[in-house]
Scaffold this motif. Sequence first.
Motif, short mmCIF file in Angstrom:
data_model
loop_
_atom_site.label_atom_id
_atom_site.label_comp_id
_atom_site.label_asym_id
_atom_site.label_seq_id
_atom_site.Cartn_x
_atom_site.Cartn_y
_atom_site.Cartn_z
N SER A 270 60.57 47.20 41.27
CA SER A 270 59.09 47.01 41.26
C SER A 270 58.77 45.78 40.26
O SER A 270 57.65 45.06 40.44
CB SER A 270 58.41 48.17 40.69
OG SER A 270 59.05 48.48 39.56
N LYS A 271 59.51 45.48 39.37
CA LYS A 271 59.22 44.49 38.47
C LYS A 271 59.24 43.21 38.94
O LYS A 271 58.60 42.20 38.96
CB LYS A 271 60.23 44.52 37.10
CG LYS A 271 59.52 43.59 35.92
CD LYS A 271 58.41 44.43 35.34
CE LYS A 271 57.65 43.70 33.96
NZ LYS A 271 58.69 43.90 32.87
N ARG B 246 59.39 42.68 42.18
CA ARG B 246 58.26 42.57 43.20
C ARG B 246 56.92 42.16 42.73
O ARG B 246 56.28 41.10 43.39
CB ARG B 246 58.09 43.94 43.91
CG ARG B 246 57.08 44.10 45.14
CD ARG B 246 56.92 45.49 45.68
NE ARG B 246 56.51 45.54 46.87
CZ ARG B 246 55.31 45.41 46.99
NH1 ARG B 246 54.32 45.53 45.84
NH2 ARG B 246 54.43 45.48 48.19
N GLU B 247 56.43 42.65 41.42
CA GLU B 247 55.17 42.34 40.89
C GLU B 247 55.12 40.97 40.39
O GLU B 247 54.35 40.13 40.40
CB GLU B 247 54.88 43.00 39.72
CG GLU B 247 53.87 42.72 39.03
CD GLU B 247 53.87 43.21 37.40
OE1 GLU B 247 52.82 44.01 37.07
OE2 GLU B 247 55.02 43.02 36.49
N SER B 248 56.40 40.26 40.04
CA SER B 248 56.52 38.98 39.47
C SER B 248 56.42 37.92 40.66
O SER B 248 55.93 36.99 40.55
CB SER B 248 58.12 38.65 38.89
OG SER B 248 58.00 39.38 37.84
N LYS C 196 54.79 38.74 43.57
CA LYS C 196 53.43 38.92 43.93
C LYS C 196 52.50 38.01 43.13
O LYS C 196 51.53 37.59 43.56
CB LYS C 196 52.96 40.29 44.01
CG LYS C 196 52.00 40.68 44.89
CD LYS C 196 51.96 42.23 45.01
CE LYS C 196 50.67 42.57 45.95
NZ LYS C 196 50.50 44.17 46.18
N ARG C 197 52.70 38.21 41.79
CA ARG C 197 51.84 37.57 40.99
C ARG C 197 52.16 35.94 40.66
O ARG C 197 51.50 35.20 39.75
CB ARG C 197 51.98 38.18 39.50
CG ARG C 197 51.12 39.35 39.60
CD ARG C 197 51.33 40.26 38.28
NE ARG C 197 50.83 39.61 37.08
CZ ARG C 197 50.99 39.58 35.89
NH1 ARG C 197 51.91 40.70 35.50
NH2 ARG C 197 50.43 38.75 35.02
N HIS D 225 57.01 50.26 43.93
CA HIS D 225 55.94 49.10 43.99
C HIS D 225 55.10 49.12 42.41
O HIS D 225 54.80 47.91 42.17
CB HIS D 225 54.87 49.53 44.78
CG HIS D 225 55.39 49.52 46.25
ND1 HIS D 225 54.74 50.22 47.26
CD2 HIS D 225 56.27 48.65 46.75
CE1 HIS D 225 55.42 49.75 48.27
NE2 HIS D 225 56.33 48.79 47.84
N ASP D 226 55.20 50.21 41.50
CA ASP D 226 54.50 50.08 40.40
C ASP D 226 55.35 50.15 39.20
O ASP D 226 55.94 51.29 38.76
CB ASP D 226 53.61 51.49 40.24
CG ASP D 226 52.61 51.29 38.98
OD1 ASP D 226 52.72 50.67 38.30
OD2 ASP D 226 51.97 52.31 38.85
N PRO D 227 55.53 49.08 38.43
CA PRO D 227 56.52 49.05 37.40
C PRO D 227 55.97 49.80 36.05
O PRO D 227 56.68 49.81 35.02
CB PRO D 227 56.60 47.63 36.97
CG PRO D 227 55.40 47.09 37.48
CD PRO D 227 54.99 47.70 38.72
N TYR E 78 56.93 49.13 29.93
CA TYR E 78 56.95 48.17 31.11
C TYR E 78 57.51 46.94 30.63
O TYR E 78 58.12 46.18 31.44
CB TYR E 78 55.10 47.79 31.26
CG TYR E 78 54.94 46.52 31.94
CD1 TYR E 78 55.04 46.75 33.64
CD2 TYR E 78 54.57 45.44 31.64
CE1 TYR E 78 54.83 45.49 34.35
CE2 TYR E 78 54.13 44.33 32.27
CZ TYR E 78 54.36 44.34 33.59
OH TYR E 78 54.08 43.13 34.36
N LYS F 6 61.34 39.75 33.66
CA LYS F 6 60.45 39.86 34.84
C LYS F 6 61.23 40.22 36.09
O LYS F 6 60.59 40.23 37.29
CB LYS F 6 59.64 38.38 34.94
CG LYS F 6 58.52 38.28 33.92
CD LYS F 6 58.33 36.83 33.92
CE LYS F 6 57.26 36.36 32.95
NZ LYS F 6 56.86 35.01 32.78
#
Length: 305
Positions: A35-36, A38-40, A42-43, A189-191, A244, A289
């Motif tokens: 998830s981390k 993925r977030e990196s 995406k952002r 999906h949610d770190p 997180y 990240k």
Amino acid sequence: MILHVTNETDRLRAVVLGQGKGMGAEPKLYDTFDSKSRESVKRGIYPEEVDVVQEMQAFENVLKKYDVQVFRPWMIPDLNQVFARDVGFVIDDKFIIANLIEDRREEQEAYERIIDSLSQNSIIRTPEEVHVEGGDVILWNDFMFVGCYKQPDYSNFKTARTNARAIEFLKDHFPNKWVIDMELVKDDHDPFKGILHLDCTFQPVGKDKAIIYKNGFLNERHYQVLLDLFGRKNVFEVTREEMYWMNPNVFSISPDVVVSEQNFTRLNQHMRDEWGLTVEEVPYREVSKMGGLLRCSTMPLIREN
């Protein structure tokens, strides 16, 4: 090489540190498997190779400052090899070759030189049906804590890395250990919610201290087990925000020396002021990240009692 690892904090003498060089291009969103990361992606903040290499060099410098022998895996071009912990891990005098998820199988090729230096009697290969990664296995002398996920939807999660069969496998091979399985909360999906490995929510330090994120456990009973074993006064509880940023994922060089990320202000101050530990701070935020931190980057081979 005579392997010896019985806990997370004995004096470290030899360790494998992952490889930041040759990471390759930033993965596509659908190619991420935690998830981390993925977030990196995406952002648009996925780390650059130059920054990862620099942070890992700072970590290596601290290890060598304490006369630790540091091995590095071969560099395989266009492959992320930062997180050595999951390729294999040592329990007592045995080297367990992990059954990695398919996305990471290629990483094991870079460890051939290290594996070939070991006695074949000291190597245990996990069978195909046993899923286990080193980040889920935490040693504390007679105890072996194993993060896992045993729910029916196991196969639905990329972040479910250690299964129920791994628990039985470890019990069979290490009958002298109290193997305690601890189910983790999973979320691809949610770190801020999902826990990739046990060392992202729990970590022993010193002789009898522990860093814990309570809500990382699927069953609160597992959190209570840790409180009973370590004692509430010996536990530092991290917040959701600190989890997180991976505060539990520090790395001990000895019972008195811990390597921690330089931004872990509250934790680092507590370890120094309340527990009397020497805290070696390094920059490691870019590495974080990608879903791991200091313990994830290492594979201890020899710790002295």
